[in-house]
Design an enzyme around this catalytic site. Structure first.
Site, mmCIF file in Angstrom:
data_model
loop_
_atom_site.group_PDB
_atom_site.id
_atom_site.type_symbol
_atom_site.label_atom_id
_atom_site.label_comp_id
_atom_site.label_asym_id
_atom_site.label_seq_id
_atom_site.Cartn_x
_atom_site.Cartn_y
_atom_site.Cartn_z
ATOM 1 N N GLY A 49 0.952 -1.097 -0.056
ATOM 2 C CA GLY A 49 0.042 -0.131 -0.071
ATOM 3 C C GLY A 49 0.940 1.509 -0.009
ATOM 4 O O GLY A 49 2.253 1.198 0.458
ATOM 5 N N GLY B 255 0.766 4.708 1.840
ATOM 6 C CA GLY B 255 -0.131 5.292 2.876
ATOM 7 C C GLY B 255 0.245 6.748 2.615
ATOM 8 O O GLY B 255 1.162 7.210 1.753
ATOM 9 N N THR B 256 -0.304 7.910 3.576
ATOM 10 C CA THR B 256 -0.090 9.130 3.324
ATOM 11 C C THR B 256 1.282 9.481 3.610
ATOM 12 O O THR B 256 1.955 10.308 3.057
ATOM 13 C CB THR B 256 -0.916 9.822 4.431
ATOM 14 O OG1 THR B 256 -2.317 9.281 4.502
ATOM 15 C CG2 THR B 256 -1.201 11.268 4.343
ATOM 16 N N PHE B 257 2.069 8.739 4.457
ATOM 17 C CA PHE B 257 3.275 9.142 4.916
ATOM 18 C C PHE B 257 4.324 8.160 4.346
ATOM 19 O O PHE B 257 5.433 8.309 4.655
ATOM 20 C CB PHE B 257 3.519 9.548 6.078
ATOM 21 C CG PHE B 257 2.989 10.689 6.778
ATOM 22 C CD1 PHE B 257 3.532 11.931 6.265
ATOM 23 C CD2 PHE B 257 1.709 10.898 7.103
ATOM 24 C CE1 PHE B 257 2.816 13.046 6.749
ATOM 25 C CE2 PHE B 257 1.016 12.049 7.373
ATOM 26 C CZ PHE B 257 1.568 13.102 7.082
ATOM 27 N N VAL C 238 3.950 0.762 2.457
ATOM 28 C CA VAL C 238 3.690 -0.273 3.306
ATOM 29 C C VAL C 238 4.295 -1.534 2.262
ATOM 30 O O VAL C 238 3.607 -1.905 1.274
ATOM 31 C CB VAL C 238 2.307 -0.591 3.490
ATOM 32 C CG1 VAL C 238 2.203 -1.726 4.519
ATOM 33 C CG2 VAL C 238 1.684 0.674 4.175
ATOM 34 N N LYS D 232 5.935 -0.303 7.417
ATOM 35 C CA LYS D 232 5.538 0.797 6.920
ATOM 36 C C LYS D 232 6.624 1.841 6.937
ATOM 37 O O LYS D 232 7.011 1.898 8.042
ATOM 38 C CB LYS D 232 4.188 1.255 7.957
ATOM 39 C CG LYS D 232 3.568 2.576 7.371
ATOM 40 C CD LYS D 232 2.240 2.558 8.146
ATOM 41 C CE LYS D 232 1.520 4.008 8.054
ATOM 42 N NZ LYS D 232 0.319 3.942 8.864
ATOM 43 N N ASP E 15 -9.855 7.648 12.988
ATOM 44 C CA ASP E 15 -9.938 7.273 11.478
ATOM 45 C C ASP E 15 -10.350 5.977 11.568
ATOM 46 O O ASP E 15 -9.662 5.156 10.844
ATOM 47 C CB ASP E 15 -8.788 7.593 10.965
ATOM 48 C CG ASP E 15 -8.582 7.711 9.517
ATOM 49 O OD1 ASP E 15 -9.798 7.845 8.817
ATOM 50 O OD2 ASP E 15 -7.499 7.707 8.771
HETATM 51 N N1 LIG Z 1 0.159 -4.912 8.949
HETATM 52 C C1 LIG Z 1 -0.145 -4.977 7.525
HETATM 53 N N2 LIG Z 1 -0.442 -6.280 6.990
HETATM 54 C C2 LIG Z 1 -0.953 -6.079 5.605
HETATM 55 N N3 LIG Z 1 -1.434 -5.015 4.946
HETATM 56 C C3 LIG Z 1 -0.965 -3.730 5.564
HETATM 57 C C4 LIG Z 1 -0.848 -3.665 7.116
HETATM 58 N N4 LIG Z 1 -0.520 -2.271 7.269
HETATM 59 C C5 LIG Z 1 -1.037 -1.582 6.083
HETATM 60 N N5 LIG Z 1 -1.309 -2.281 5.222
HETATM 61 C C6 LIG Z 1 -1.707 -1.922 4.008
HETATM 62 O O1 LIG Z 1 -1.040 -0.979 3.555
HETATM 63 C C7 LIG Z 1 -2.312 0.060 3.449
HETATM 64 C C8 LIG Z 1 -1.942 1.442 4.031
HETATM 65 O O2 LIG Z 1 -1.593 1.362 5.262
HETATM 66 P P1 LIG Z 1 -2.076 2.430 6.435
HETATM 67 O O3 LIG Z 1 -3.388 2.765 6.251
HETATM 68 O O4 LIG Z 1 -1.555 1.946 7.918
HETATM 69 O O5 LIG Z 1 -1.202 3.701 5.934
HETATM 70 P P2 LIG Z 1 -1.457 5.228 5.901
HETATM 71 O O6 LIG Z 1 -0.538 5.980 5.646
HETATM 72 O O7 LIG Z 1 -2.024 5.729 7.410
HETATM 73 O O8 LIG Z 1 -2.930 5.201 4.753
HETATM 74 P P3 LIG Z 1 -3.947 6.229 4.623
HETATM 75 O O9 LIG Z 1 -3.266 7.370 3.995
HETATM 76 O O10 LIG Z 1 -4.807 5.373 3.815
HETATM 77 O O11 LIG Z 1 -4.559 6.566 5.967
HETATM 78 C C9 LIG Z 1 -3.552 -0.486 4.252
HETATM 79 O O12 LIG Z 1 -4.925 -0.083 3.634
HETATM 80 C C10 LIG Z 1 -3.272 -2.043 4.091
HETATM 81 O O13 LIG Z 1 -3.802 -2.536 2.797
#
Ligand SMILES: Nc1ncnc2c1ncn2[C@@H]1O[C@H](COP(=O)(O)OP(=O)(O)OP(=O)(O)O)[C@@H](O)[C@H]1O
Length: 547
Positions: free
Chosen positions: A52, A54-56, A59, A74, A177
């Site tokens: 994935g 994420g915003t910062f 992953v 992450k 969130d």
């Molecule tokens: N422990 C994990 N196991 C599997 N996939 C994960 C895990 N942590 C995160 N992901 C995947 O990575 C994506 C993004 O992670 P996360 O939501 O923690 O990041 P974020 O920066 O907070 O994202 P957002 O900008 O969407 O809030 C999640 O939607 C998920 O699909």
């Protein structure tokens, strides 16, 4: 006599489930040769694939070469020392270190790389949060056409979610969130709440049985919760909010599990509140006492009087399911059920009973990036931004860099001097206590629908702003490290699934990109008004501060 040991302000109380001392963090065998406990070198992990963005940061799925365990890493990139570290990352690390519950994702450790000087002369270090690998997030699971959750499975996930929320609220932590994409599930059917980037402690007493959502005693920032899951009080500008904002998100997730897609997909803040009232009925003094005094209440008057449709839309949940849903989606945050009472609801006691987590069949792994590759990912609005810390006078009260001064990766892009507001900067304040202002933003020129993720490079918008981007193609906010995704049709996933499943009655509203000019004008007016109020507040604070 020895003075009694005082509890650190952020650590949950003793009789509560003890969050500290996570063996994986404290155990020296897990720290490799790295000098900090709970911290190892990134080289002990073998990176497998990206999961994935994420915003910062990114992953990744990786293997811990010491144990063979699968983990998710992450990554938070620190571009150079001046930028500081994303506050969302700090929050996430801080809270995950304290929390220990079966339904909250555990932080196994941090993995770091030595900073290397790049071609531009800036040192770049990489810091990664290591958590157990989870096979799906709930949003991905629901998008899988092979998955049609049964009533016992929905009950099982709801119980796990409510247990996790009960634990957080019992420990005075707001998640802020809650959404399907932040609920991770492994192939053993265990659900864990993730993404604590917007979490914070709350000052009010923790909810107790029969006390509903409780009463707020202070103000918090209003820029929280991804829009589709945002509670009505937040949409109306309430900043004296409580743990009930998380419960609203739980209600949205509950209905989403039944419908197979998000239920309140507003394409602007105004549209969001309109959809809420279309579901729950327009507010009145009985259903939402005091609503007319909320900052954005006057907007509601232009909506007309919406009748309540919740029971009709969700009658497939049966009487006890509808009853629980209407308790979770109460307009009035004070009487909205709390997690403890929700767990005690008859919905979980009547047939069919909740299944056991292990009964969930295994499905194909599904994460944000897999879905995007398949072209079926929903155009979920971006999570509200946090900021960075450690950047001196440009930092916000609580250390946040105002969002307009970050680029799409959450990187700092040159903050202006502090506004002449008389506010005390972060380094003169204690902790998060200064989190007192509204950081929601005026819309970009042209209103909602532009690419306005973080705005304000010029003009008056150089105050605290955050604008989610809702492009008509449903794309996420533009980021420089992402391929353009204009070829994706956000409707694909939604419409296909609706056809496959059949509608549960009533639509979830217009999808992103369907906003009309009326919305834009209303949004613009509202934001101008907000800006005026903010300026007025700033002037008052400046006067107070000088005194
Ligand atoms: N422990 C994990 N196991 C599997 N996939 C994960 C895990 N942590 C995160 N992901 C995947 O990575 C994506 C993004 O992670 P996360 O939501 O923690 O990041 P974020 O920066 O907070 O994202 P957002 O900008 O969407 O809030 C999640 O939607 C998920 O699909």
């Amino acid at each position: 006599m020895m003075p009694a040991k005082r509890r650190a302000p952020d650590s949950p109380v003793a009789e509560r489930p003890t969050p500290a001392k996570r063996p994986s963090i404290q155990d020296p065998r897990h720290s490799g040769s790295h000098k900090f406990q709970g911290c190892s070198s990134r080289t002990v992990y073998r990176q497998i694939n990206k999961l994935g963005e994420g915003t910062f940061g990114l992953v990744y799925k990786a293997e811990d070469t010491r144990t063979g365990a699968m983990v998710a890493m992450k990554q938070f990139t620190v571009t150079n020392e001046k930028e500081g570290f994303p506050i969302t990352a700090l929050r996430e690390i801080k809270y995950l270190k304290q929390l220990k519950h079966k339904n909250v994702i555990p932080l196994l450790e941090m993995a770091v790389d030595k900073p290397i000087r790049g071609k531009d002369g800036h040192k770049r270090g990489v810091i990664m949060m290591v958590t157990p690998y989870m096979h799906y997030d709930l949003s991905g699971l629901l998008e899988n056409p092979q998955v049609n959750l049964t009533e016992p499975q929905i009950k099982c996930f709801m119980q796990q979610l409510l247990r996790g929320i009960k634990y957080l609220h019992h420990n005075n932590i707001l998640h802020r969130d809650i959404k399907a994409a932040n609920l991770l599930i492994n192939n053993k059917g265990i659900l864990q709440i993730a993404d604590f980037g917007l979490a914070r402690r709350f000052d009010e007493p923790a909810p107790t049985p029969g006390s509903g959502g409780g009463v707020a005693m202070r103000q918090y920032t209003g820029n929280v919760v991804t829009r589709w899951y945002r509670a009505p009080e937040l949409c109306l500008g309430e900043r004296n909010y409580t743990a009930a904002v998380d419960i609203w998100g739980v209600g949205c997730v509950f209905a989403e599990m039944k419908r197979g897609r998000p239920i309140l997909t507003g394409n602007s803040d105004t549209h969001q509140i309109e959809l809420i009232f279309q579901l729950c009925g327009s507010p009145n003094e009985r259903t939402m006492p005091g609503w007319e005094r909320l900052p954005d209440a006057r907007l509601v008057k232009s909506f007309g009087n919406h009748p309540r449709t919740l029971e009709a839309q969700f009658n497939v949940l049966g009487s006890s399911g509808v009853s629980l849903l209407s308790e979770l989606l109460k307009l009035d945050p004070r009487t909205r059920v709390n997690a403890m009472d929700a767990l005690d609801h008859e919905y979980f006691k009547v047939e069919p009973l909740p299944s056991k987590p292990g009964d969930l069949p295994e499905f194909e792994d599904s994460h944000e990036l897999d879905r995007r590759k398949k072209g079926g990912q929903r155009a979920l609005p971006p999570a509200p931004a946090g900021g960075t810390v450690g950047v001196g006078p440009s930092a916000d009260w609580n250390g946040d860099i105002p969002a307009p001064y970050m680029n799409g990766n959450g990187r700092h892009v040159r903050p202006p001097p502090p506004p002449p507001s008389g506010r005390r900067p972060a380094w003169q304040k204690d902790g998060e206590r200064g989190e007192t202002r509204d950081v929601r933003a005026p819309p970009p020129e042209g209103g909602v629908g532009g690419h306005g993720h973080r705005q304000g490079k010029g003009g008056k918008d150089k105050t605290d702003t955050y604008i989610p981007s809702y492009r008509s193609d449903g794309g996420r906010p533009p980021r420089d490290d992402r391929q353009p995704r204009d070829d994706r049709d956000w409707r694909d996933g939604h419409e296909r699934r609706r056809d496959e499943r059949g509608s549960l009655g009533g639509g979830g509203g217009r999808g992103p990109g369907g906003g009309g000019g009326g919305d834009r004008n209303r949004d613009r007016d509202r934001e101008r008004e907000r800006e005026r109020e903010r300026e007025q507040r700033d002037r008052e604070r400046a006067r107070e501060w000088r005194r």
